[in-house]
Design a protein around this motif. Structure first.
Motif, PDB file in Angstrom:
ATOM      1  N   GLY A 122       1.209  -0.139   6.562  1.00  0.00           N
ATOM      2  CA  GLY A 122      -0.205   0.293   6.987  1.00  0.00           C
ATOM      3  C   GLY A 122      -0.330   1.391   7.805  1.00  0.00           C
ATOM      4  O   GLY A 122      -1.319   1.778   8.011  1.00  0.00           O
TER       5      GLY A 122
ATOM      6  N   LEU B 270      -3.572   0.813   9.565  1.00  0.00           N
ATOM      7  CA  LEU B 270      -4.836   0.561   9.283  1.00  0.00           C
ATOM      8  C   LEU B 270      -4.459  -1.447   8.779  1.00  0.00           C
ATOM      9  O   LEU B 270      -3.512  -1.532   8.373  1.00  0.00           O
ATOM     10  CB  LEU B 270      -5.480   0.978   7.975  1.00  0.00           C
TER      11      LEU B 270
ATOM     12  N   PHE C  99       0.807  -1.152  -0.010  1.00  0.00           N
ATOM     13  CA  PHE C  99      -0.084   0.088   0.037  1.00  0.00           C
ATOM     14  C   PHE C  99       0.806   1.228  -0.043  1.00  0.00           C
ATOM     15  O   PHE C  99       0.448   2.379   0.208  1.00  0.00           O
ATOM     16  CB  PHE C  99      -1.050  -0.033   1.233  1.00  0.00           C
TER      17      PHE C  99
ATOM     18  N   SER D  78      -4.921  -4.474   6.672  1.00  0.00           N
ATOM     19  CA  SER D  78      -4.759  -4.542   5.137  1.00  0.00           C
ATOM     20  C   SER D  78      -6.220  -4.666   4.704  1.00  0.00           C
ATOM     21  O   SER D  78      -6.291  -4.103   3.630  1.00  0.00           O
ATOM     22  CB  SER D  78      -3.913  -5.656   4.886  1.00  0.00           C
TER      23      SER D  78
ATOM     24  N   LYS E 121       0.008 -10.656  12.361  1.00  0.00           N
ATOM     25  CA  LYS E 121      -0.481 -11.388  11.275  1.00  0.00           C
ATOM     26  C   LYS E 121      -1.416 -12.582  11.665  1.00  0.00           C
ATOM     27  O   LYS E 121      -2.178 -13.155  10.961  1.00  0.00           O
ATOM     28  CB  LYS E 121       0.528 -11.623  10.248  1.00  0.00           C
ATOM     29  N   PHE E 122      -0.648 -13.281  12.563  1.00  0.00           N
ATOM     30  CA  PHE E 122      -1.380 -14.622  13.256  1.00  0.00           C
ATOM     31  C   PHE E 122      -2.122 -14.493  14.150  1.00  0.00           C
ATOM     32  O   PHE E 122      -3.278 -15.203  14.374  1.00  0.00           O
ATOM     33  CB  PHE E 122      -0.255 -15.401  13.585  1.00  0.00           C
TER      34      PHE E 122
ATOM     35  N   GLU F 147       4.942  -7.015  14.890  1.00  0.00           N
ATOM     36  CA  GLU F 147       4.325  -6.834  13.619  1.00  0.00           C
ATOM     37  C   GLU F 147       3.921  -8.017  12.997  1.00  0.00           C
ATOM     38  O   GLU F 147       2.776  -8.241  12.269  1.00  0.00           O
ATOM     39  CB  GLU F 147       5.272  -5.910  12.424  1.00  0.00           C
ATOM     40  N   LEU F 148       4.872  -8.849  12.736  1.00  0.00           N
ATOM     41  CA  LEU F 148       4.739 -10.227  12.094  1.00  0.00           C
ATOM     42  C   LEU F 148       3.912 -11.028  12.948  1.00  0.00           C
ATOM     43  O   LEU F 148       2.926 -11.629  12.367  1.00  0.00           O
ATOM     44  CB  LEU F 148       6.137 -10.913  11.874  1.00  0.00           C
TER      45      LEU F 148
END
Lengths: 59, 484
Positions: free
Chosen positions: A45, B406, A31, B408, B331-332, B327-328
């Protein structure tokens, strides 16, 4: 295991993890060009002011 | 007076009431109390007792065939006081824009205006035990015209069953019947008026109640279910000549927008957080619904209990130390680190005919078909969610209150938006100018039936971005005046 081998193994793990994460989660970078104005930009993000990129503000 | 139908004889008085009210939740209790105070004889029929029971909750079981939703027998409470036994207490009336005709919505809006409810605002405050004005956070340096500090008040929250039970018990005008399950609504030969209500206790004793006027106030899902089940005299059910009963089921979307990092200059002393609401000009200009976004800073140490507490504690003590890993990992697993800015949302869902309550083939112990809920989101709702999220993030940066990260699926229009909910079921017997677009008229009377009214959030034509209980109470007070 020698320190050198440990280092190489860890380096390989991190490289694979980063590669996989970008493959699995393309939105981490997808993005960047979302806004077509001069005021805002997106990084991972985060909706930022373009001036943030030159700022030392870290809150 | 309180009568338990499970232990009552057939000799209890069931006839000649001024008003029979089915359902003793926020709407039913408010109506009963104010009608009784006005001198009306009221029968208040509550399907449950004074607390949870398996036999009562079994009637709430049904199917979810749309988007993921609460278990139908967990989000609603089926005993005296209804769902007010677990509401949060946040109160705010609908805004003027909520009553405006918005041509970008699929269906017409309310046939009444905000001014039609304004006269009941003070009394509604007293019903839910709030005093003073609806207030917003004091952020005088916030200059955005797109999002404004949200004005609201917090009720204790009032548990309607607890608060009004004593008054009901001693009232000479209210007969509260508990364990009284509405089974059928019988109409006259002309199919223009209700003649009697068929009611059963859990031992399957049958009673018939009569009254000059009837109000069904069983909750939005159950109101539709009951009208649809009453199809022996009218094909498709009562009030369903335009096939609107059960349609336009609405919730308030609870969307996880992501996180924010707050500018300490503003957030250091912001103990209660910040609640922002869409400005009406902004939402009209973008042709979207309205919504509330609440922001707060995640505390340290972690609060709350639950099974995930230890896991959250571990994550906070370990993963949260490294930004990249955080951050990673997010995602989970959805988790918050101390100091994270948390975004909570309550977004308006537009009326959508495909989002609906219908009947399943399976029946409950009384032979009533169970509910089949198909909750659906349309394209307008997706635009509402994404536009508010993106524009809020921009305003946040512009005002230097912080920066928003935000999720995704907010930025990617092709992604599926994971949807949460608030247990606000509304809109299944919507109010309309004509039967072409709804089930009840501006007085909450079912089109085509002289003496049948609907109470509660099922009559909402649109839902706003606001918790519904306060409006439910205002409408109940208005209906009480109409029937007095």
């Amino acid at each position: 295991m020698t320190n050198r081998r440990k280092f190489l193994r860890n380096l390989l793990s991190v490289t694979v993890a980063l590669g996989l994460s970008k493959k699995l989660f393309p939105n981490l970078i997808a993005f960047d060009d979302y806004f077509d104005d001069d005021e805002f930009i997106i990084r991972n993000g985060w909706v930022l002011l373009k001036s943030d990129l030159d700022s030392t503000n870290d809150y | 007076m309180i009568i338990d139908l499970d232990t009552a004889t057939k000799n209890v008085k069931t006839a000649d009431y001024d008003v029979c009210i089915c359902g003793a939740g926020a709407a039913g209790i408010t109506l009963a109390v104010y009608l009784a105070r006005a001198g009306k004889k009221v029968a208040l029929l509550e399907a449950g007792g004074f607390e949870y029971s398996d036999q009562s909750y079994d009637c709430y079981k049904g199917k979810n065939t749309g988007m993921e939703y609460w278990g139908l027998d967990t989000c609603r409470l089926r005993y005296l006081g209804g769902t007010t036994n677990h509401w949060s207490g946040r109160c705010k009336p609908l805004d003027e824009v909520d009553f405006m005709e918005r041509d970008f919505f699929e269906l017409p809006g309310w046939p009444i205006q905000k001014s039609d409810l304004a006269n009941y605002e003070a009394e509604a405050k007293s019903v839910v035990d709030i005093s003073g004005d609806f207030t917003a956070a004091d952020i005088s340096n916030w200059t955005s015209g797109k999002f404004i500090p949200d004005r609201y008040a917090i009720s204790a929250p009032t548990r309607f069953g607890d608060k009004y039970r004593a008054e009901i018990e001693v009232s000479g005008n209210i007969s509260l019947f508990i364990n009284a399950n509405l089974i059928d609504v019988r109409l006259n030969k002309e199919l223009s008026s209700v003649t009697e209500l068929v009611v059963m206790d859990y031992g399957k004793k049958r009673f018939t109640f009569t009254g000059k006027n009837i109000v069904i106030a069983l909750g939005a899902i159950e109101n539709a279910r009951m009208l649809l089940n009453c199809d022996t005299q009218l094909k498709g059910g009562i009030g369903n000549q335009s096939d609107f009963v059960g349609r336009c089921f609405m919730e308030h979307y609870n969307i996880n927008y992501g996180f924010f990092s707050g500018n300490p200059k503003y957030w250091k002393n912001m103990k209660k957080g910040l609640s922002l609401y869409t400005d009406s000009q902004f939402s009209l200009e973008h042709k979207i619904g309205n919504g509330n976004v609440s922001m707060s800073i995640s505390p340290d140490p972690p609060t709350g209990g639950g099974r995930s507490k230890e896991l959250r504690k571990y994550i906070r003590n370990n993963v949260c130390k490294w930004d990249e890993i955080t951050e990673l990992s997010r995602k989970f697993v959805d988790f918050q680190c101390p100091g994270d800015g948390i975004l909570g949302t309550l977004m308006e869902q537009s009326p959508n005919k495909n989002s609906r309550v219908s009947l399943d083939k399976e029946t409950d112990s009384f032979g009533l078909r169970r509910v089949n809920l198909s909750w659906q989101m349309n394209e307008l709702d997706k635009r509402t969610i994404r536009t508010i999220g993106i524009e809020l993030a921009k305003e946040f940066a512009r005002q230097d209150y912080g920066r928003v990260q935000l999720a995704s699926y907010i930025l990617d229009e092709n992604a599926k938006i994971p949807v949460g909910y608030h247990c606000h079921s509304i809109g299944t017997t919507r109010m309309s100018k004509s039967p072409e677009y709804g089930v009840v008229d501006k007085d909450c009377k079912v089109f085509g039936i002289d003496n049948l009214y609907i109470g509660g959030s099922s009559v909402f034509s649109t839902g706003g971005g606001t918790n519904p209980t306060f409006t439910i109470v205002e409408l109940a007070l208005r209906l009480a005046k109409h029937l007095s």
